[in-house]
Scaffold this motif. Structure first.
Motif, PDB file in Angstrom:
ATOM      1  N   GLN A 184       0.440  11.766   5.340  1.00  0.00           N
ATOM      2  CA  GLN A 184       0.225  10.492   4.537  1.00  0.00           C
ATOM      3  C   GLN A 184       1.051  10.219   3.282  1.00  0.00           C
ATOM      4  O   GLN A 184       1.665   9.596   3.111  1.00  0.00           O
ATOM      5  N   LEU A 210       0.920  -1.125  -0.015  1.00  0.00           N
ATOM      6  CA  LEU A 210      -0.058   0.087  -0.013  1.00  0.00           C
ATOM      7  C   LEU A 210       0.881   1.285  -0.178  1.00  0.00           C
ATOM      8  O   LEU A 210       1.899   1.289   0.835  1.00  0.00           O
ATOM      9  N   TYR A 211       0.585   2.203  -0.859  1.00  0.00           N
ATOM     10  CA  TYR A 211       1.493   3.333  -0.931  1.00  0.00           C
ATOM     11  C   TYR A 211       0.689   4.527  -0.782  1.00  0.00           C
ATOM     12  O   TYR A 211      -0.371   4.948  -1.352  1.00  0.00           O
ATOM     13  N   TYR A 212       1.238   5.554  -0.247  1.00  0.00           N
ATOM     14  CA  TYR A 212       0.696   6.713   0.316  1.00  0.00           C
ATOM     15  C   TYR A 212       1.011   7.868  -0.914  1.00  0.00           C
ATOM     16  O   TYR A 212       0.686   9.017  -0.567  1.00  0.00           O
ATOM     17  N   GLN A 213       1.700   7.402  -1.898  1.00  0.00           N
ATOM     18  CA  GLN A 213       2.067   8.290  -2.730  1.00  0.00           C
ATOM     19  C   GLN A 213       2.152   7.515  -4.121  1.00  0.00           C
ATOM     20  O   GLN A 213       2.785   6.631  -4.308  1.00  0.00           O
ATOM     21  N   PRO A 214       1.869   8.397  -5.309  1.00  0.00           N
ATOM     22  CA  PRO A 214       2.206   8.078  -6.652  1.00  0.00           C
ATOM     23  C   PRO A 214       3.829   7.886  -6.854  1.00  0.00           C
ATOM     24  O   PRO A 214       4.667   8.560  -6.304  1.00  0.00           O
ATOM     25  N   SER A 215       4.411   6.853  -7.571  1.00  0.00           N
ATOM     26  CA  SER A 215       5.790   7.016  -8.021  1.00  0.00           C
ATOM     27  C   SER A 215       6.135   6.429  -9.342  1.00  0.00           C
ATOM     28  O   SER A 215       5.155   6.279 -10.213  1.00  0.00           O
ATOM     29  N   PHE A 270      -7.395   1.394   4.612  1.00  0.00           N
ATOM     30  CA  PHE A 270      -6.146   1.469   3.876  1.00  0.00           C
ATOM     31  C   PHE A 270      -4.899   1.833   5.082  1.00  0.00           C
ATOM     32  O   PHE A 270      -4.108   1.240   5.167  1.00  0.00           O
ATOM     33  N   THR A 276      -6.457   3.868  -5.738  1.00  0.00           N
ATOM     34  CA  THR A 276      -7.485   3.220  -4.782  1.00  0.00           C
ATOM     35  C   THR A 276      -8.693   4.031  -4.933  1.00  0.00           C
ATOM     36  O   THR A 276      -8.839   4.937  -5.680  1.00  0.00           O
ATOM     37  N   ASN A 277      -9.775   3.544  -4.157  1.00  0.00           N
ATOM     38  CA  ASN A 277     -10.991   4.355  -4.148  1.00  0.00           C
ATOM     39  C   ASN A 277     -11.177   5.393  -2.993  1.00  0.00           C
ATOM     40  O   ASN A 277     -11.976   5.547  -2.736  1.00  0.00           O
ATOM     41  N   THR A 278     -10.017   5.669  -2.511  1.00  0.00           N
ATOM     42  CA  THR A 278      -9.786   6.630  -1.515  1.00  0.00           C
ATOM     43  C   THR A 278      -9.117   8.038  -1.827  1.00  0.00           C
ATOM     44  O   THR A 278     -10.127   8.487  -2.562  1.00  0.00           O
ATOM     45  N   TYR A 279      -8.235   8.430  -1.553  1.00  0.00           N
ATOM     46  CA  TYR A 279      -7.754   9.693  -1.938  1.00  0.00           C
ATOM     47  C   TYR A 279      -6.756   9.458  -3.327  1.00  0.00           C
ATOM     48  O   TYR A 279      -6.102   8.630  -3.412  1.00  0.00           O
ATOM     49  N   SER A 280      -6.791  10.621  -3.904  1.00  0.00           N
ATOM     50  CA  SER A 280      -5.967  10.698  -5.236  1.00  0.00           C
ATOM     51  C   SER A 280      -4.492  10.408  -5.165  1.00  0.00           C
ATOM     52  O   SER A 280      -3.865   9.798  -5.982  1.00  0.00           O
ATOM     53  N   TRP A 281      -3.816  10.575  -3.902  1.00  0.00           N
ATOM     54  CA  TRP A 281      -2.312  10.524  -3.980  1.00  0.00           C
ATOM     55  C   TRP A 281      -2.010   8.856  -3.455  1.00  0.00           C
ATOM     56  O   TRP A 281      -0.931   8.465  -3.520  1.00  0.00           O
ATOM     57  N   ARG A 282      -3.044   8.143  -3.110  1.00  0.00           N
ATOM     58  CA  ARG A 282      -2.889   6.748  -2.473  1.00  0.00           C
ATOM     59  C   ARG A 282      -2.715   5.810  -3.895  1.00  0.00           C
ATOM     60  O   ARG A 282      -3.386   5.924  -4.944  1.00  0.00           O
ATOM     61  N   ARG A 283      -2.039   4.744  -3.749  1.00  0.00           N
ATOM     62  CA  ARG A 283      -1.869   3.675  -4.721  1.00  0.00           C
ATOM     63  C   ARG A 283      -1.843   2.377  -4.068  1.00  0.00           C
ATOM     64  O   ARG A 283      -1.518   2.270  -2.639  1.00  0.00           O
ATOM     65  N   ASP A 322     -10.855  15.741  -2.235  1.00  0.00           N
ATOM     66  CA  ASP A 322     -10.046  14.983  -1.297  1.00  0.00           C
ATOM     67  C   ASP A 322      -9.553  15.958  -0.078  1.00  0.00           C
ATOM     68  O   ASP A 322      -9.715  15.561   1.026  1.00  0.00           O
TER      69      ASP A 322
END
Ligand code: HEM
Ligand code: SF4
Lengths: 161, 556
Positions: free
Chosen positions: B151, A138-143, B7, A150-157, B285
């Motif tokens: 985060q 689980l990643y908290y940022q794009p790389s 998450f 994910t279906n949560t926040y834009s920065w998560r992957r 967001d």
């Protein structure tokens, strides 16, 4: 202590760029520029931490592989260099981490677009051979290496697949 | 408050499992202490003089009662019954066993807490104004942005091996309570003329051996670009920050050596590639994260006004406490209460497990379940009805937590120093204790007024001595402890670095020197409304030098 080359599929035997304690097959960025200028191709370039990777932009299609040097575990410049090679320059060939490659950094390396590593660190080599990576999926940022949104926040992957 | 979703929960459990594996590899000797070091540091585990130390993150200093109770549980079960709140709004445990740490992390994870990135050369716990979400003077709550940064920075693959540690602070009021100008990045939340939210961005502040005040490189960064712009800063720093000398590795040195304008231009050029990338924050967001921080429903409690007046009249001790430790809340019937962790003669920032539990109960009862940790090593109950102040005060008194000294001379910041820290030159805690004893009399403290004393046991400046109105720095001279005094530092919106007043003092002479400084101020000030720092700014160091060294005054 033997050095291994490893990628996501496992240990790579008889890799043509493996150092094997002999003279490296890689050339410096300056040498790579010269080789390319005189029509050379299939070049393996070794990028040092202080090198500006954007210099390679003009010769990307002549490169067979880019090796990024990690002179010590705490020198993290190559993480940005890999990101720039992928995201900014659009380089699609192989990127390899060489030098002080330690197990716990390998998941980060893969995420910034590095494909393979060469390591002589015995415990690291053993765990990689067993394909036991310590990463978190689980990643908290794009790389640079694409991952699933994910279906949560834009920065998560999350890891693909 | 922010609540973990699935998450976050899965991430933190995976992180605990990962660390458990790392600890096991260390305990079996598969990895050396050298190789383990960066791994444990990424998880807040230091090796100190006597033992391992665990630093637990309290993101932007906000805690619920349940979380505080868990901190008490950890103190009791795995430590010696207390914990130490730090200037980074975190808590440190000084005596955990390495083999227990994975269990501690698992306990913490059960209340949505962790120790990720509380040390190591990565982006550290993001700090914020401890009165956020309650203060009357803020533009908007800065914590949603701190949470987004928390985060995004967690196990960032590109920025986990920076030249040096990296600290970000956020404030949203003109009156800066988060010391943003001494952070690697200081963000001041503001609104533009259209009413849109954005940030003034400062970079390159820091303390340590080369204290520097941050430089503003952007006046208004629209909120949508928070992550893209900070990524640009981090990338330029990661590639170009110095790595040849750890004392020159902070971004402040890069700013200094490159020049603010040139570095800002490099950041701007990098940002040009990133601003419309996937890092752009969608409004939805930001709105969703902001909802978590919605102010609690506060009932009208107008009866507090008259009750308060009567209580103050009948109990001068209570009146002092209200005057010093209670600040106006956005809601007129409420106040923000500082719980001093600086009892006279005590260890700054320490709290026992019993005290933590008592505070958790009181927060539940009187403060909408919220507690804050301040960078001045105190705690805050941010939403207390004026009508509840008297019973709250009584309850705090019973726990030894009602010291009425917020902002006064005994509200001292001190680092762990030679009592715990492997890098220390000198003790800090006993110096703080002695000064506190000397000035402990309530009437005398109030007479002296606002005065911030900050003590560090070495030049790393964990005790913020550079920005103390009076700073005390432990140095070592010929094998003996010596204390250097600085004057005129400040960490608010008018940040300044203190100046060394002269040669250092032996341990037994420090308190007398402070006494001399205080007397000089008292006899020279224009009146009680001229605070120590204002007096110093008006007259400079001369009268203090004269009083401390007389004819023998010498520049250091
Ligand atoms: C006991 C173990 C500790 C060790 C080994 C330690 C180590 C250090 C070092 C080496 C620095 C200098 C970094 C630099 O200038 O690049 C530093 C700075 C700092 N530390 Fe600590 N520290 C410890 C405890 C603490 C505690 C308990 C606090 C909070 C009360 C704290 C807060 C800070 C702050 C605020 C700074 C200076 C601000 C800045 O980053 O420029 N540290 N610490
Ligand atoms: S200032 Fe020095 S002595 Fe104090 S905690 Fe930091 S490193 Fe240790």
């Amino acid at each position: 202590m033997s050095t291994i080359v490893w990628n996501r599929e496992g240990v790579v035997e008889d890799d043509r760029w493996a150092s094997n304690g002999e003279e490296s097959a890689f050339v410096s960025v300056d040498e790579a520029m010269e080789l390319a200028a005189t029509g050379g191709s299939d070049i393996g370039v070794l990028v040092e931490p202080a090198d500006d990777v954007s210099r390679l932009e003009a010769i990307l299609d002549r490169l067979a592989i880019v090796a990024l040097d990690f002179p010590a575990f705490n020198d993290g410049r190559a993480f940005s260099q890999a990101t720039l090679l992928r995201d900014r320059l659009g380089y699609e060939g192989e990127i390899r981490a060489v030098g002080a490659v330690l197990l716990d950094q390998v998941p980060f390396m893969l995420r910034v677009g590095i494909d393979s590593v060469e390591t002589g660190h015995e415990p690291t080599a053993r765990r990689l051979t067993e394909m036991r990576l310590p990463g978190i999926d689980l990643y908290y940022q794009p790389s640079a290496k694409p991952a699933e949104p994910t279906n949560t926040y834009s920065w998560r992957r999350r890891a693909a697949g | 408050m922010y609540r973990y979703d699935e998450f976050d929960r899965d991430f933190v459990s995976a992180r605990v499992a990962q660390f458990r594996d790392q600890v096991e590899r260390r305990l079996t000797g598969e990895i050396s202490e050298d190789a383990f070091k960066p791994l444990r540091l990424m998880n807040g585990v230091y090796l100190q003089l006597h033992a391992y130390m665990l630093r637990v993150a309290i993101p932007y200093g906000t805690l619920s009662s349940r979380q505080m109770k868990m901190l008490a549980h950890v103190a009791r079960k795995y430590d010696r019954g207390y914990g130490h709140f730090t200037t980074r709004q975190n808590i440190q445990y000084n005596w955990p066993k390495l083999a227990d740490i994975p269990d501690i992390l698992e306990d913490l994870a059960s209340v949505e807490m962790h120790a990720i990135q509380t040390s190591g050369n990565c982006i550290r716990n993001v700090t914020a104004d401890h009165f956020a979400g309650a203060a009357a003077d803020e533009v908007a709550d800065p914590r949603p942005y701190a949470e987004i940064l928390r985060q995004w920075s967690s196990l960032h693959p590109e920025f986990s091996f920076l030249p040096r540690k990296f600290k970000i602070a956020v404030t949203a009021a003109e009156n800066d309570r988060a010391a943003i100008q001494v952070h690697d990045i200081g963000l001041q939340l503001k609104r533009n003329e259209e009413g849109e939210i954005g940030f003034a961005v400062h970079i390159g502040g820091g303390q340590g051996r080369t204290p520097m005040i941050a430089k503003k490189i952007k006046d208004f960064l629209p909120e949508a670009h928070l992550l893209s712009y900070i990524t640009a800063i981090m990338r330029v720093y990661n590639l170009h920050g110095r790595r040849d000398n750890k004392y020159k590795a902070r971004i402040k040195i890069l700013v200094h050596e490159t020049g603010t304008e040139e570095l800002a231009a490099q950041i701007e050029a990098e940002w040009a590639h990133l601003r419309e990338s996937e890092l752009r924050l969608p409004d939805a967001d930001i709105a969703r994260i902001t909802e978590y921080f919605a102010a609690p429903e506060l009932a009208v409690r107008a009866e507090g006004w008259t009750e308060l007046a009567a209580w103050k009249k009948s109990d001068p001790g209570f009146a002092s406490w209200v005057a010093r430790n209670v600040r106006p809340h956005r809601h007129p019937d409420y106040g923000m209460v500082t719980i001093s962790l600086k009892p006279i003669g005590g260890i700054p920032g320490d709290a026992s497990a019993d005290q933590m539990e008592a505070i958790a109960d009181l927060a539940e009862q009187y403060s909408s379940d919220e507690i804050r940790v301040t960078h001045e090593q105190n705690l805050v109950l941010p939403h207390v009805a004026l009508a509840d102040l008297e019973p709250l005060y009584r309850a705090l008194q019973a726990e030894g937590l009602a010291t009425a000294n917020s902002g006064l001379v005994t509200d001292i910041i001190a680092c762990p120093g030679l009592d715990y820290c492997a890098l220390a030159n000198a003790r800090s805690i006993p110096v703080a204790q002695e000064i506190s004893e000397r000035f402990g009399d309530q009437a005398r403290q109030e007479e002296i007024g606002d005065l911030k004393i900050k003590i560090s046991g070495c030049i790393n400046a964990c005790g913020h001595h550079h920005v103390g109105h009076i700073g005390i720095l432990g140095v070592e001279k010929k094998g003996a402890e010596l204390y250097q005094i600085t004057l005129g530092g400040s960490a608010d919106e008018n940040t300044s670095i203190g100046e060394i007043v002269g040669r250092g003092f032996e341990p037994e002479k420090v308190t007398d020197a402070i006494e001399t400084i205080v007397s000089t101020y008292l006899s020279g000030r224009s009146g009680t409304d001229e605070a120590f720092i204002d007096y110093y700014r008006r007259v400079g160091a001369a009268p203090f030098k004269e009083a401390l060294y007389g004819d023998k005054a010498e520049a250091a």
